[in-house]
Design a protein around this motif. Structure first.
Motif, mmCIF file in Angstrom:
data_model
loop_
_atom_site.group_PDB
_atom_site.id
_atom_site.type_symbol
_atom_site.label_atom_id
_atom_site.label_comp_id
_atom_site.label_asym_id
_atom_site.label_seq_id
_atom_site.Cartn_x
_atom_site.Cartn_y
_atom_site.Cartn_z
ATOM 1 N N LEU A 3 8.315 -4.676 -3.100
ATOM 2 C CA LEU A 3 8.035 -3.328 -3.578
ATOM 3 C C LEU A 3 9.333 -2.542 -3.544
ATOM 4 C CD1 LEU A 3 5.829 -1.156 -4.354
ATOM 5 C CD2 LEU A 3 5.968 -0.456 -1.959
ATOM 6 N N ARG A 4 9.672 -1.933 -4.675
ATOM 7 C CA ARG A 4 10.852 -1.089 -4.725
ATOM 8 C C ARG A 4 10.391 0.356 -4.684
ATOM 9 N NH1 ARG A 4 15.275 -0.650 -9.621
ATOM 10 N NH2 ARG A 4 16.247 1.242 -8.808
ATOM 11 N N ILE A 5 10.948 1.109 -3.764
ATOM 12 C CA ILE A 5 10.633 2.532 -3.702
ATOM 13 C C ILE A 5 11.893 3.295 -4.122
ATOM 14 C CG2 ILE A 5 9.925 4.442 -2.216
ATOM 15 C CD1 ILE A 5 8.087 2.608 -0.838
ATOM 16 N N PRO A 6 11.890 3.824 -5.356
ATOM 17 C CA PRO A 6 13.092 4.509 -5.824
ATOM 18 C C PRO A 6 13.254 5.871 -5.175
ATOM 19 C CG PRO A 6 11.397 4.493 -7.551
ATOM 20 C CD PRO A 6 10.808 3.820 -6.351
ATOM 21 N N LYS A 7 14.518 6.242 -4.930
ATOM 22 C CA LYS A 7 14.861 7.595 -4.455
ATOM 23 C C LYS A 7 14.046 8.035 -3.233
ATOM 24 C CE LYS A 7 16.592 9.555 -8.804
ATOM 25 N NZ LYS A 7 17.105 8.379 -9.417
ATOM 26 N N LEU A 8 13.973 7.175 -2.243
ATOM 27 C CA LEU A 8 13.323 7.629 -0.994
ATOM 28 C C LEU A 8 14.121 8.797 -0.423
ATOM 29 C CD1 LEU A 8 11.056 7.039 1.163
ATOM 30 C CD2 LEU A 8 12.902 5.990 2.482
ATOM 31 N N LEU A 9 15.443 8.688 -0.510
ATOM 32 C CA LEU A 9 16.316 9.778 -0.064
ATOM 33 C C LEU A 9 16.988 10.403 -1.278
ATOM 34 C CD1 LEU A 9 18.183 8.200 3.001
ATOM 35 C CD2 LEU A 9 16.031 9.466 2.990
ATOM 36 N N ASN A 10 17.214 11.714 -1.213
ATOM 37 C CA ASN A 10 17.943 12.363 -2.310
ATOM 38 C C ASN A 10 19.449 12.322 -2.030
ATOM 39 O OD1 ASN A 10 18.658 14.571 -0.661
ATOM 40 N ND2 ASN A 10 16.715 15.599 -1.118
ATOM 41 N N ARG A 68 5.693 11.042 3.722
ATOM 42 C CA ARG A 68 5.185 11.813 2.589
ATOM 43 C C ARG A 68 5.419 11.111 1.250
ATOM 44 N NH1 ARG A 68 9.158 16.817 3.599
ATOM 45 N NH2 ARG A 68 11.075 15.960 2.776
ATOM 46 N N ASN A 69 5.705 9.814 1.312
ATOM 47 C CA ASN A 69 5.911 9.069 0.072
ATOM 48 C C ASN A 69 4.606 8.380 -0.336
ATOM 49 O OD1 ASN A 69 6.684 6.554 -1.541
ATOM 50 N ND2 ASN A 69 8.587 7.730 -1.537
ATOM 51 N N ALA A 70 4.006 8.869 -1.426
ATOM 52 C CA ALA A 70 2.673 8.399 -1.824
ATOM 53 C C ALA A 70 2.675 6.896 -2.143
ATOM 54 C CB ALA A 70 2.184 9.198 -3.021
ATOM 55 N N LEU A 71 3.733 6.419 -2.788
ATOM 56 C CA LEU A 71 3.800 4.993 -3.137
ATOM 57 C C LEU A 71 3.838 4.129 -1.874
ATOM 58 C CD1 LEU A 71 4.163 2.682 -5.166
ATOM 59 C CD2 LEU A 71 6.627 3.212 -5.219
ATOM 60 N N PHE A 72 4.654 4.540 -0.903
ATOM 61 C CA PHE A 72 4.762 3.801 0.351
ATOM 62 C C PHE A 72 3.414 3.748 1.076
ATOM 63 C CE2 PHE A 72 5.527 3.969 4.991
ATOM 64 C CZ PHE A 72 6.170 2.751 5.162
ATOM 65 N N ILE A 73 2.767 4.897 1.190
ATOM 66 C CA ILE A 73 1.488 4.965 1.917
ATOM 67 C C ILE A 73 0.442 4.085 1.223
ATOM 68 C CG2 ILE A 73 -0.401 6.497 2.664
ATOM 69 C CD1 ILE A 73 2.182 7.169 4.124
ATOM 70 N N SER A 74 0.371 4.194 -0.094
ATOM 71 C CA SER A 74 -0.668 3.490 -0.843
ATOM 72 C C SER A 74 -0.450 1.972 -0.838
ATOM 73 C CB SER A 74 -0.676 4.021 -2.283
ATOM 74 O OG SER A 74 -1.596 3.315 -3.056
ATOM 75 N N ALA A 75 0.788 1.555 -1.000
ATOM 76 C CA ALA A 75 1.071 0.115 -1.121
ATOM 77 C C ALA A 75 1.156 -0.578 0.229
ATOM 78 C CB ALA A 75 2.378 -0.095 -1.883
ATOM 79 N N ILE A 76 1.632 0.118 1.249
ATOM 80 C CA ILE A 76 1.939 -0.532 2.530
ATOM 81 C C ILE A 76 0.854 -0.269 3.577
ATOM 82 C CG2 ILE A 76 3.678 -0.699 4.375
ATOM 83 C CD1 ILE A 76 4.551 -1.752 1.547
ATOM 84 N N LEU A 77 0.177 0.858 3.482
ATOM 85 C CA LEU A 77 -0.821 1.252 4.485
ATOM 86 C C LEU A 77 -0.253 1.058 5.906
ATOM 87 C CD1 LEU A 77 -3.894 -0.219 2.607
ATOM 88 C CD2 LEU A 77 -3.486 2.208 3.070
ATOM 89 N N PRO A 78 0.799 1.823 6.210
ATOM 90 C CA PRO A 78 1.526 1.583 7.457
ATOM 91 C C PRO A 78 0.722 1.941 8.712
ATOM 92 C CG PRO A 78 2.261 3.610 6.423
ATOM 93 C CD PRO A 78 1.331 2.953 5.443
ATOM 94 N N LEU A 153 13.907 -1.371 -0.658
ATOM 95 C CA LEU A 153 13.133 -2.559 -1.003
ATOM 96 C C LEU A 153 12.294 -2.969 0.200
ATOM 97 C CD1 LEU A 153 12.874 -4.759 -3.332
ATOM 98 C CD2 LEU A 153 13.884 -6.237 -1.606
ATOM 99 N N ILE A 154 11.025 -3.290 -0.048
ATOM 100 C CA ILE A 154 10.143 -3.777 1.017
ATOM 101 C C ILE A 154 9.681 -5.176 0.624
ATOM 102 C CG2 ILE A 154 7.997 -3.371 2.290
ATOM 103 C CD1 ILE A 154 8.338 -0.431 1.789
ATOM 104 N N TYR A 155 9.740 -6.108 1.573
ATOM 105 C CA TYR A 155 9.362 -7.490 1.279
ATOM 106 C C TYR A 155 8.719 -8.115 2.512
ATOM 107 C CZ TYR A 155 13.876 -8.281 3.577
ATOM 108 O OH TYR A 155 14.911 -8.268 4.473
ATOM 109 N N SER A 156 8.048 -9.242 2.310
ATOM 110 C CA SER A 156 7.336 -9.888 3.411
ATOM 111 C C SER A 156 8.318 -10.383 4.467
ATOM 112 C CB SER A 156 6.545 -11.089 2.899
ATOM 113 O OG SER A 156 5.724 -10.690 1.839
#
Ligand code: NI
Length: 228
Positions: A3-10, A68-78, A153-156
């Motif tokens: 999973l690629r999370i673009p622009k986590l940091l500005n 507060r990153n919606a993609l991270f929360i939804s895909a990873i369910l940390p 980038l997040i990977y197994s």
């Protein structure tokens, strides 16, 4: 999974981190201090001392953005995020092929974390260094990854991976692990897909009662599979 999370940091956040990390006084130590037996044999880099105030301060910025990153929360369910570490690879430094250890003690605590997922947040512009690609092996071959500064980038964690030798410049990144509420990758992927569908149908203003039922399916599956 990838999973690629673009622009986590500005850009301002990256610049501020780099100012701290590039100071001569930053507490860089040999990266082998946190490596297990297998990792230590192949790890050649430097990292910021894990319990240093600098690592804590910069790590907190990353964790706040993740929360507060919606993609991270939804895909990873940390469930748990390991305090972010910071590493750098100068000329000739590399990290040979390894898998990440399955369980880690969270430093400064008695809590353990199961490493379901590994994250690399790139903190140097790709054109500022040569080599240093993150290589991840999968059933379909190897993937070479080098992202823009601020992208993650997040990977197994169970996949075999390595960092190619740097041949010019300095590769700087933050790395950490995540324990998901959902251990099973297939289950996690189904929940992500279902959540995306619900979001899309909400945007399309689908019939409210059906949306509530669909959200009910999502939460019942989440309840069924969650491990706390
Ligand atoms: Ni690793």
């Amino acid at each position: 999974m990838f999973l690629r999370i673009p622009k986590l940091l500005n850009e301002e956040q990256i610049a501020a981190m780099r100012r701290s990390l590039d100071l001569d006084t930053a507490p860089w130590v040999d990266g082998r201090v946190t490596a297990g037996h297998q990792g230590a044999a192949v790890k050649r880099n430097q990292q910021i001392e894990e319990l240093s105030p600098l690592a804590r301060e910069l790590g907190n910025v990353i964790v706040a953005e993740l929360e507060r990153n919606a993609l991270f929360i939804s895909a990873i369910l940390p469930h748990r995020v390991y305090p972010p570490m910071f590493n750098r690879y100068g000329d000739g430094m590399h990290f040979g092929t390894h898998v990440d250890g399955a369980v880690r003690l969270i430093p400064g605590s008695s809590n353990k974390l199961r490493t379901d997922l590994s994250a690399t947040l790139f903190l140097a512009a790709p054109e500022s260094y040569e080599g240093g690609e993150l290589i991840i092996d999968s059933d379909f071959g190897s993937e070479a990854i080098k992202l823009a500064a601020g992208d993650m980038l997040i990977y197994s964690s169970g996949s075999r991976h390595r960092v190619n030798p740097v041949t010019r410049g300095m590769r700087i990144a933050s790395v950490f692990w995540i324990q998901s509420l959902i251990r099973d990758e297939y289950h996690r992927a189904q929940l992500f897909e279902l959540d995306r569908t619900i979001q899309r149908l909400t945007e399309l203003q689908a019939e409210p009662e059906s949306l509530v039922r669909l959200a009910g399916h999502y939460h019942n599956l989440l309840r069924l599979w969650t491990e706390l």
